[in-house]
Design a protein around this motif. Sequence first.
Motif, mmCIF file in Angstrom:
data_model
loop_
_atom_site.group_PDB
_atom_site.id
_atom_site.type_symbol
_atom_site.label_atom_id
_atom_site.label_comp_id
_atom_site.label_asym_id
_atom_site.label_seq_id
_atom_site.Cartn_x
_atom_site.Cartn_y
_atom_site.Cartn_z
ATOM 1 N N MET A 29 -18.549 -9.067 -1.277
ATOM 2 C CA MET A 29 -19.597 -8.997 -0.264
ATOM 3 C C MET A 29 -20.942 -8.537 -0.806
ATOM 4 N N GLY A 30 -20.952 -8.007 -2.050
ATOM 5 C CA GLY A 30 -22.198 -7.505 -2.620
ATOM 6 C C GLY A 30 -22.396 -6.032 -2.300
ATOM 7 N N THR A 31 -23.087 -5.326 -3.180
ATOM 8 C CA THR A 31 -23.250 -3.883 -3.003
ATOM 9 C C THR A 31 -24.095 -3.558 -1.776
ATOM 10 N N GLY A 32 -25.076 -4.407 -1.475
ATOM 11 C CA GLY A 32 -25.917 -4.151 -0.320
ATOM 12 C C GLY A 32 -25.139 -4.180 0.986
ATOM 13 N N ALA A 33 -24.318 -5.208 1.162
ATOM 14 C CA ALA A 33 -23.510 -5.322 2.385
ATOM 15 C C ALA A 33 -22.468 -4.217 2.440
ATOM 16 N N TRP A 34 -21.896 -3.891 1.279
ATOM 17 C CA TRP A 34 -20.915 -2.797 1.233
ATOM 18 C C TRP A 34 -21.571 -1.483 1.643
ATOM 19 N N LEU A 35 -22.767 -1.221 1.120
ATOM 20 C CA LEU A 35 -23.482 0.004 1.469
ATOM 21 C C LEU A 35 -23.767 0.053 2.963
ATOM 22 N N ALA A 36 -24.222 -1.056 3.533
ATOM 23 C CA ALA A 36 -24.521 -1.095 4.963
ATOM 24 C C ALA A 36 -23.297 -0.739 5.793
ATOM 25 N N GLN A 37 -22.137 -1.226 5.377
ATOM 26 C CA GLN A 37 -20.901 -0.887 6.077
ATOM 27 C C GLN A 37 -20.585 0.597 5.951
ATOM 28 N N GLN A 38 -20.726 1.110 4.744
ATOM 29 C CA GLN A 38 -20.380 2.509 4.488
ATOM 30 C C GLN A 38 -21.275 3.471 5.257
ATOM 31 N N LEU A 39 -22.507 3.068 5.508
ATOM 32 C CA LEU A 39 -23.443 3.940 6.221
ATOM 33 C C LEU A 39 -23.156 4.005 7.715
ATOM 34 N N LYS A 40 -22.298 3.117 8.220
ATOM 35 C CA LYS A 40 -21.979 3.098 9.644
ATOM 36 C C LYS A 40 -20.466 3.035 9.848
#
Length: 518
Positions: A29-40
């Motif tokens: 999914m890419g680090t950006g999408a992974w980060l977005a998930q982790q933040l919420k």
Amino acid sequence: MSFEVDPRTALNKLAFGPSDPDLATIRKMGTGAWLAQQLKPPPEDDCRDAINATRLRLKYSSKTPEAEVDEDRPISVIFRPIEEHWKTVGKEVPGQERSFLRTAVAAATLIRAVHSRWQLREVLVDFWHNHFNVNAVGDQLVAVALPTYDSDVIRRHALGNFREMLEAVATSAAMLIYLNGRSSRGGAANENYGRELFELHTLGRPAYLNALYNKWREVPGALQGHPEGYIDQDVYEAARAFTGWTIEDGAGIGAGRHLPVTGKFTYVETFHDNYQKRVLATEFDPYQPPMADGRRVLDLVADHPATARFVCGKLCRRLVSDNPDPALVNAAVKVWSEERRKPDQIARTVEAIVRSDAFRRSGGAKVKRPLELYASFARAATIPVTPTLGLLGELDGSGQRLFGWGPPTGHPDDNDYWLSSNMMRRRWELLLGLSNDVWKAGPTHAATAVADKATAEEAVSVAHHRLLGVEAPPPVARAIVDGMGLKPGMPFDTRKDALPLSRQILAYCAMTPAFQVR
């Protein structure tokens, strides 16, 4: 805004190390999408089933045989409300019942660090537990309050709004007990919480200006209503503002009346100092509504520029390096301050830090603390950890006793502290013990693939790749092979002891400097 960072760097910094499932997810999914998930993350605890299935031995004797306990107690007791835990308070209940609650929270912490999908939340929960430290080993009443403190205060607000988190901490039984706030009364205000609120929770020690000024009006900016820092007068006045904030512990409240005995927060008007106050150059009128004085103090410290600098500096040190670039801290402060009214203020600030060039370049800048070392090894070596008392005891002895650090500062977060010779020895013992399943926490499944290799050099290479994603450098491979007394080029997979040797090889690879840092 794009976000490109090596998946292993992201998982070492924003998780408790890479695991096969998380590496696959982040690469897909890419680090950006992974980060977005982790933040919420969702509010649900994705490790609840694993926690419900875990039991720890509880054994103690009693004057009467029928009151003796010798059982495997479910750690799921942590999910009960504080009024249930408070039933363990009293001389008639053995202290082991109270201490078990701290042990159960520590065990659940180990499970989540290894198995939770929401790794960034777990990293930040660890951060905030240190920032708002309480000592549940030194005080059994804190241990009784710890499950609620962990779930309803730290976990609930770890990615939320700092001002809301401050009030949750200030009204928590754990903090009110630890810093003696529950006994603070008008005319005899206890200063402990007020002191740590300023020095450790918000403005920070650098903003303590009492060595330069001993009157509030002398502090730069005070006469304009914006003092640059705080002095002892602010601490004394803040302590008065929090009088009456207490817990339902059965204390007498006058006229023969007593508080209930539940451990829950309550405000007692007759305990409060209702006279005028002055905190951070702000006048408080007398006889304000219930809790208004304390809440106004929390508003002032949460919004103070020194708080943004202090807390953002700590976040940058945890997520990036011991000495973060001042430009990075300034950028985090800007987001923190602009978003201070948002419900996800902390998440937005963390995102700003993580999306920086400084973060992208910071792989290997921080030494793993024992909890991080344990969890990262378990995740990389595929150890399906079930916590045991032996494992918890080893972690306690490693220098990071969970929820048992005495001073209110929390565990140190600088590399030097964790690199003494004694600390290194304990770290190596932790890795060897985990790999050899000394504490019956679970075997490493990765050892089987290592044991299938034809030579010791190949076994080391596979183990190193499993833990670090790269082949072992020749000097490292030779050092491990020689150190284990193995002969280069000799058959390995046909040895009867190939599997136990493979477990040791995994541990030795984890002892290398490359694995010890994040």
